[in-house]
Design an enzyme around this catalytic site. Sequence first.
Site, PDB file in Angstrom:
ATOM      1  N   SER A   7      28.196  -0.580  13.167  1.00  0.00           N
ATOM      2  CA  SER A   7      26.977   0.213  13.005  1.00  0.00           C
ATOM      3  C   SER A   7      25.986  -0.567  12.155  1.00  0.00           C
ATOM      4  CB  SER A   7      27.313   1.539  12.325  1.00  0.00           C
ATOM      5  OG  SER A   7      26.114   2.123  11.856  1.00  0.00           O
ATOM      6  N   HIS A  30      26.364  -0.375  17.526  1.00  0.00           N
ATOM      7  CA  HIS A  30      26.171   1.064  17.339  1.00  0.00           C
ATOM      8  C   HIS A  30      24.880   1.284  16.553  1.00  0.00           C
ATOM      9  CE1 HIS A  30      27.716   5.237  16.899  1.00  0.00           C
ATOM     10  NE2 HIS A  30      27.193   5.197  15.683  1.00  0.00           N
ATOM     11  N   ASP A  32      22.354   4.047  14.935  1.00  0.00           N
ATOM     12  CA  ASP A  32      22.281   5.431  14.462  1.00  0.00           C
ATOM     13  C   ASP A  32      20.830   5.884  14.357  1.00  0.00           C
ATOM     14  OD1 ASP A  32      25.088   6.192  13.927  1.00  0.00           O
ATOM     15  OD2 ASP A  32      25.015   4.459  12.578  1.00  0.00           O
ATOM     16  N   MET A  34      18.364   8.794  13.501  1.00  0.00           N
ATOM     17  CA  MET A  34      18.353  10.052  12.721  1.00  0.00           C
ATOM     18  C   MET A  34      16.911  10.513  12.513  1.00  0.00           C
ATOM     19  SD  MET A  34      21.154   9.232   9.765  1.00  0.00           S
ATOM     20  CE  MET A  34      22.629   8.246  10.091  1.00  0.00           C
ATOM     21  N   HIS A  63      23.596   6.282  19.090  1.00  0.00           N
ATOM     22  CA  HIS A  63      24.111   7.551  18.567  1.00  0.00           C
ATOM     23  C   HIS A  63      22.923   8.377  18.073  1.00  0.00           C
ATOM     24  CE1 HIS A  63      26.774   9.669  15.293  1.00  0.00           C
ATOM     25  NE2 HIS A  63      26.345  10.509  16.209  1.00  0.00           N
ATOM     26  N   MET A  65      21.330  11.283  16.416  1.00  0.00           N
ATOM     27  CA  MET A  65      21.505  12.412  15.503  1.00  0.00           C
ATOM     28  C   MET A  65      20.124  13.047  15.326  1.00  0.00           C
ATOM     29  SD  MET A  65      24.169  10.551  12.966  1.00  0.00           S
ATOM     30  CE  MET A  65      23.694   8.960  13.650  1.00  0.00           C
ATOM     31  N   MET A 134      33.273  12.871  15.436  1.00  0.00           N
ATOM     32  CA  MET A 134      32.781  12.448  14.118  1.00  0.00           C
ATOM     33  C   MET A 134      33.884  12.644  13.076  1.00  0.00           C
ATOM     34  SD  MET A 134      29.776  11.191  14.445  1.00  0.00           S
ATOM     35  CE  MET A 134      29.490  10.929  12.683  1.00  0.00           C
ATOM     36  N   ASP A 172      33.807   7.795  14.521  1.00  0.00           N
ATOM     37  CA  ASP A 172      32.675   7.272  13.750  1.00  0.00           C
ATOM     38  C   ASP A 172      32.677   7.917  12.372  1.00  0.00           C
ATOM     39  OD1 ASP A 172      30.245   6.330  12.815  1.00  0.00           O
ATOM     40  OD2 ASP A 172      29.020   7.440  14.268  1.00  0.00           O
TER      41      ASP A 172
HETATM   42  C1  DX5 Z   1      27.009   8.329  10.095  1.00  0.00           C
HETATM   43  C2  DX5 Z   1      26.829   7.353  11.222  1.00  0.00           C
HETATM   44  C3  DX5 Z   1      27.792   6.241  11.237  1.00  0.00           C
HETATM   45  C4  DX5 Z   1      27.772   5.342  10.028  1.00  0.00           C
HETATM   46  C5  DX5 Z   1      29.187   4.958   9.781  1.00  0.00           C
HETATM   47  O1  DX5 Z   1      26.311   9.479  10.372  1.00  0.00           O
HETATM   48  O2  DX5 Z   1      26.942   8.009  12.458  1.00  0.00           O
HETATM   49  O3  DX5 Z   1      27.690   5.467  12.421  1.00  0.00           O
HETATM   50  O4  DX5 Z   1      27.013   4.190  10.182  1.00  0.00           O
HETATM   51  O5  DX5 Z   1      29.270   4.265   8.596  1.00  0.00           O
HETATM   52  P1  DX5 Z   1      30.680   3.933   7.917  1.00  0.00           P
HETATM   53  O6  DX5 Z   1      31.462   3.102   8.880  1.00  0.00           O
HETATM   54  O7  DX5 Z   1      30.277   3.186   6.697  1.00  0.00           O
HETATM   55  O8  DX5 Z   1      31.351   5.235   7.608  1.00  0.00           O
HETATM   56 ZN    ZN Z   2      27.033   6.736  14.250  1.00  0.00          ZN
END
Ligand code: DX5
Ligand code: ZN
Length: 217
Positions: A7, A30, A32, A34, A63, A65, A134, A172
Amino acid sequence: MTSIHPSILSADFANLAAELQRISSADAVHVDVMDNHFVPNLTLGLPVVKAIREATDLPLDIHLMIDDADRWAPEYSEAGCESVTFHIEAAARPRELARILRSHGSKAAMAVKPGTELEPHLEILSELDMLLIMTVEPGFGGQSFMEAMLPKITAARQAAEDLGGTVAIQVDGGINRDTILRAAEAGADTFVAGSAVYSAADPDAAIAQLRKLIPGS
Ligand code: DX5
Ligand code: ZN
């Protein structure tokens, strides 16, 4: 087949092109997305994803969110992202959305937050290429793996096997050298790792170390 998806949430956002080159052994990147509504954090959106698309040949695992996944998710598949994950909590018409994503040539994936029951949503599994369980509350990197999600991973694996085993099971949150084997033994095959990869001096070496912990990978 085991897949490791670093990620970039834990990467240096001011140097993304260089950060992508440090994970050349990854199976996908990956990303993220948000929106500070679905989760209490704000990261990046479509323009930055398009720039990432230009900067790497690695497959992109997006991903989302974000609220209103029905409106936004297709834009990411149209932008050439290989896989687009929407949260079931944010999709009004998940079955139709999955079909649209696939019709644009990307994989369709659905994510469930830790507090969301899986069973009521399994009926659309045949429309999906991947199911994301998750293992932290979404929003931030660097949190601890929630052991309580292990039975949910196993239930997801069982449902995928019942359909012939074509649906990948992704985890994840909190995946690192101490937790990856437990997640794999519970049934996951696709592993997101943010801080575990990007906190390492050599992210590609960290990917190799994670991979080595999964028997047969
Ligand atoms: C959290 C994200 C993850 C995050 C994971 O909401 O969806 O993808 O980057 O980070 P680690 O591996 O540090 O838990
Ligand atoms: Zn993620």
